[in-house]
Design a protein around this motif. Structure first.
Motif, PDB file in Angstrom:
ATOM      1  N   THR A 260      14.512  10.355  -9.181  1.00  0.00           N
ATOM      2  CA  THR A 260      13.281  11.087  -8.745  1.00  0.00           C
ATOM      3  C   THR A 260      13.621  12.311  -9.774  1.00  0.00           C
ATOM      4  OG1 THR A 260      14.431  11.673  -6.679  1.00  0.00           O
ATOM      5  CG2 THR A 260      12.736   9.814  -6.765  1.00  0.00           C
ATOM      6  N   VAL A 261      12.362  13.095  -9.869  1.00  0.00           N
ATOM      7  CA  VAL A 261      12.438  14.421 -10.547  1.00  0.00           C
ATOM      8  C   VAL A 261      11.377  15.213 -10.088  1.00  0.00           C
ATOM      9  CG1 VAL A 261      12.474  15.489 -12.973  1.00  0.00           C
ATOM     10  CG2 VAL A 261      13.529  13.379 -12.703  1.00  0.00           C
ATOM     11  N   GLY A 262      11.646  16.361  -9.655  1.00  0.00           N
ATOM     12  CA  GLY A 262      10.552  17.416  -9.243  1.00  0.00           C
ATOM     13  C   GLY A 262      10.045  18.474 -10.217  1.00  0.00           C
ATOM     14  N   LEU A 263       8.898  18.599 -10.660  1.00  0.00           N
ATOM     15  CA  LEU A 263       8.774  19.776 -11.574  1.00  0.00           C
ATOM     16  C   LEU A 263       8.067  20.721 -10.864  1.00  0.00           C
ATOM     17  CD1 LEU A 263       7.268  17.453 -14.678  1.00  0.00           C
ATOM     18  CD2 LEU A 263       9.701  18.063 -14.004  1.00  0.00           C
ATOM     19  N   GLN A 264       8.351  22.058 -11.167  1.00  0.00           N
ATOM     20  CA  GLN A 264       7.650  23.157 -10.560  1.00  0.00           C
ATOM     21  C   GLN A 264       7.187  24.041 -11.816  1.00  0.00           C
ATOM     22  OE1 GLN A 264       9.951  25.984  -8.106  1.00  0.00           O
ATOM     23  NE2 GLN A 264       8.255  26.180  -6.916  1.00  0.00           N
ATOM     24  N   PHE A 265       6.104  24.539 -11.864  1.00  0.00           N
ATOM     25  CA  PHE A 265       5.536  25.507 -12.676  1.00  0.00           C
ATOM     26  C   PHE A 265       5.178  26.940 -12.219  1.00  0.00           C
ATOM     27  CE2 PHE A 265       5.354  21.240 -14.466  1.00  0.00           C
ATOM     28  CZ  PHE A 265       5.570  21.195 -15.728  1.00  0.00           C
ATOM     29  N   PRO A 266       4.891  27.841 -12.958  1.00  0.00           N
ATOM     30  CA  PRO A 266       4.329  29.055 -12.425  1.00  0.00           C
ATOM     31  C   PRO A 266       2.678  28.849 -12.559  1.00  0.00           C
ATOM     32  CG  PRO A 266       5.744  29.557 -14.393  1.00  0.00           C
ATOM     33  CD  PRO A 266       5.674  27.999 -14.226  1.00  0.00           C
ATOM     34  N   GLU A 267       1.949  29.963 -11.508  1.00  0.00           N
ATOM     35  CA  GLU A 267       0.664  29.358 -11.534  1.00  0.00           C
ATOM     36  C   GLU A 267      -0.076  29.540 -12.635  1.00  0.00           C
ATOM     37  OE1 GLU A 267      -0.723  28.850  -8.238  1.00  0.00           O
ATOM     38  OE2 GLU A 267       1.347  28.397  -8.326  1.00  0.00           O
ATOM     39  N   GLY A 268       0.509  30.502 -13.753  1.00  0.00           N
ATOM     40  CA  GLY A 268      -0.474  30.345 -15.008  1.00  0.00           C
ATOM     41  C   GLY A 268      -0.518  29.383 -15.897  1.00  0.00           C
ATOM     42  N   ILE A 269       0.462  28.255 -15.642  1.00  0.00           N
ATOM     43  CA  ILE A 269       0.537  27.094 -16.615  1.00  0.00           C
ATOM     44  C   ILE A 269       0.685  25.807 -15.845  1.00  0.00           C
ATOM     45  CG2 ILE A 269       1.693  28.281 -18.427  1.00  0.00           C
ATOM     46  CD1 ILE A 269       4.342  27.473 -17.765  1.00  0.00           C
ATOM     47  N   LYS A 270       0.120  25.828 -14.768  1.00  0.00           N
ATOM     48  CA  LYS A 270       0.155  24.752 -13.677  1.00  0.00           C
ATOM     49  C   LYS A 270      -0.977  23.617 -14.479  1.00  0.00           C
ATOM     50  CE  LYS A 270       1.292  25.033  -8.835  1.00  0.00           C
ATOM     51  NZ  LYS A 270       1.996  26.070  -9.010  1.00  0.00           N
ATOM     52  N   ARG A 271      -1.851  23.986 -15.234  1.00  0.00           N
ATOM     53  CA  ARG A 271      -2.795  23.088 -15.852  1.00  0.00           C
ATOM     54  C   ARG A 271      -2.058  22.451 -16.901  1.00  0.00           C
ATOM     55  NH1 ARG A 271      -4.401  28.183 -17.573  1.00  0.00           N
ATOM     56  NH2 ARG A 271      -4.499  28.141 -20.225  1.00  0.00           N
ATOM     57  N   ARG A 272      -0.893  22.720 -17.444  1.00  0.00           N
ATOM     58  CA  ARG A 272      -0.247  21.830 -18.452  1.00  0.00           C
ATOM     59  C   ARG A 272       0.679  20.824 -17.796  1.00  0.00           C
ATOM     60  NH1 ARG A 272       0.265  25.587 -23.654  1.00  0.00           N
ATOM     61  NH2 ARG A 272      -1.547  26.944 -23.293  1.00  0.00           N
ATOM     62  N   ALA A 273       0.976  21.073 -16.369  1.00  0.00           N
ATOM     63  CA  ALA A 273       1.858  20.047 -15.842  1.00  0.00           C
ATOM     64  C   ALA A 273       1.720  18.798 -16.044  1.00  0.00           C
ATOM     65  CB  ALA A 273       2.040  20.642 -14.269  1.00  0.00           C
ATOM     66  N   PRO A 274       0.594  18.247 -15.892  1.00  0.00           N
ATOM     67  CA  PRO A 274       0.262  16.786 -16.075  1.00  0.00           C
ATOM     68  C   PRO A 274       0.689  16.339 -17.543  1.00  0.00           C
ATOM     69  CG  PRO A 274      -1.218  17.734 -14.915  1.00  0.00           C
ATOM     70  CD  PRO A 274      -0.789  18.759 -15.339  1.00  0.00           C
ATOM     71  N   LYS A 275       0.442  17.136 -18.554  1.00  0.00           N
ATOM     72  CA  LYS A 275       0.833  16.532 -19.771  1.00  0.00           C
ATOM     73  C   LYS A 275       2.480  16.705 -20.085  1.00  0.00           C
ATOM     74  CE  LYS A 275      -0.112  17.285 -24.669  1.00  0.00           C
ATOM     75  NZ  LYS A 275       1.403  17.159 -25.128  1.00  0.00           N
ATOM     76  N   VAL A 276       2.918  17.695 -19.450  1.00  0.00           N
ATOM     77  CA  VAL A 276       4.427  17.982 -19.606  1.00  0.00           C
ATOM     78  C   VAL A 276       5.235  16.765 -19.056  1.00  0.00           C
ATOM     79  CG1 VAL A 276       6.474  19.271 -18.772  1.00  0.00           C
ATOM     80  CG2 VAL A 276       4.270  20.232 -19.710  1.00  0.00           C
TER      81      VAL A 276
END
Length: 344
Positions: free
Chosen positions: A42-58
């Motif tokens: 299992t891997v958890g990914l955390q992003f700053p607010e300003g780039i959360k919209r890029r999280a699914p693609k990453v």
């Protein structure tokens, strides 16, 4: 509310262009190596607010580097800095990846990916030197631009400046780095400091924390060079203090985020005031505090919540020192910027 502000800086009408349309290196191969080394499932990914919209693609791109058995979770919790890790997701995953900030709290199983900016700093540095006095200058920047720090220093030295830098304290990963809660790296002998970075909070905090210095802002994203001023900031804080002077009941907030726990201060303030209640909170918002119905609150967690978001609260929200001013223990002109220097 941290060093993550300004992630998507406005480049319109600036004459600057980004090399790769604001694309960062997410270091997915390094993340995949960590997954392999720990045989993670299992891997958890955390992003700053300003780039959360890029999280699914990453996440989708990362899947291409991982075995099918590995499941990826994306943290939906708000994130405003390396002090603000999603502890629940961290506990439930074998590898936890924090994007956008330098390490503050080292922990086994956590991979930090700083997401350095690809903005060219030389144009703004060229303009900035016209605003500096010859001689000594302090140099600071945020984690976002730390990859260009050596180039900034060399640029100034090539133009005859004596550049002074330091690593402030253990909360800071790099020499010359500042956070929204920590400006210790600016404590150099030079009477002027050049801040290279975006956002308005960092330079305002720098100016208030270093009133004896001239702080110059060089914003490479918005192509702006100007002196920093804490005047508007200070007026806002004075207004909050005055509003709290008539408070009879107080809430003393002890933050529960991993890098924002000043519980000793909170406990001391609550013990000294029989009309104070000690309140634990992870997310400090107007709606959370409104339910308690107290006259005023003291925030011992991230100081940026107080200074950035304070006007949004129905009741005054003060820093610990502002509280002492409001109850008459310190004079009004003693007001200082609240920082996390030498403390957690």
């Amino acid at each position: 509310m941290s060093d993550s502000d300004g992630w998507e800086g406005d480049l319109r009408d600036t004459g600057l262009a980004l090399k790769h349309d604001r694309e960062w290196d997410y270091e997915l191969e390094r993340v995949a190596e960590a997954v392999t080394e720990q045989a993670a499932e299992t891997v958890g990914l955390q992003f700053p607010e300003g780039i959360k919209r890029r999280a699914p693609k990453v996440a989708r791109d990362l899947e291409e580097h991982l075995p099918d058995r590995v499941r990826i979770y994306i943290s939906g919790e708000a994130n405003f800095g390396a002090c603000d890790l999603d502890m629940d997701l961290m506990r439930r995953t074998d590898v936890f990846v924090h994007f956008g900030h330098s390490p503050m709290v080292e922990s086994e199983g956590v991979v930090y990916v700083p997401l350095f900016s690809n903005v060219d700093v030389e144009p703004i540095m060229t303009e900035a030197v016209e605003h500096l006095e010859p001689g000594e200058v302090g140099l600071v920047t945020t984690a976002q631009h730390m990859n260009k720090f050596d180039a900034m220093r060399a640029f100034l030295e090539d133009r005859g400046f004596t550049v002074q830098t330091r690593r402030g304290d253990e909360r800071l990963t790099h020499e010359g780095q500042v956070l929204g809660c920590n400006y210790a790296s600016a404590k150099v002998p030079a009477e002027q400091v050049l801040y290279v970075g975006g956002g308005g909070f960092h330079p305002s905090g720098l100016a208030m924390d270093n009133p004896e210095k001239d702080v110059i802002i060089a914003d490479p994203v918005n192509n702006v060079v100007k002196p920093a001023s804490a005047e508007k900031f200070v007026k806002q804080r004075y207004a909050a203090i005055h509003q709290a002077m008539d408070a009879e009941t107080w809430g003393i907030i002890a933050g529960t985020k991993i890098g924002q726990r000043r519980h000793g201060i909170a406990e001391q303030l609550a013990a000294e005031n029989e009309n104070a209640s000690l309140i634990t909170l992870d997310e400090i918002t107007p709606s959370h505090l409104k339910n308690f119905g107290l006259d005023a609150y003291v925030n011992t967690a991230c100081p940026r919540i107080t200074t950035d978001d304070g006007p949004q609260f129905d009741q005054p929200l003060l820093t610990p020192q502002e509280y002492r001013i409001a109850i008459g223990e310190e004079p009004m002109d003693a007001l200082e910027f609240d920082t996390f220097e030498g403390t957690w």
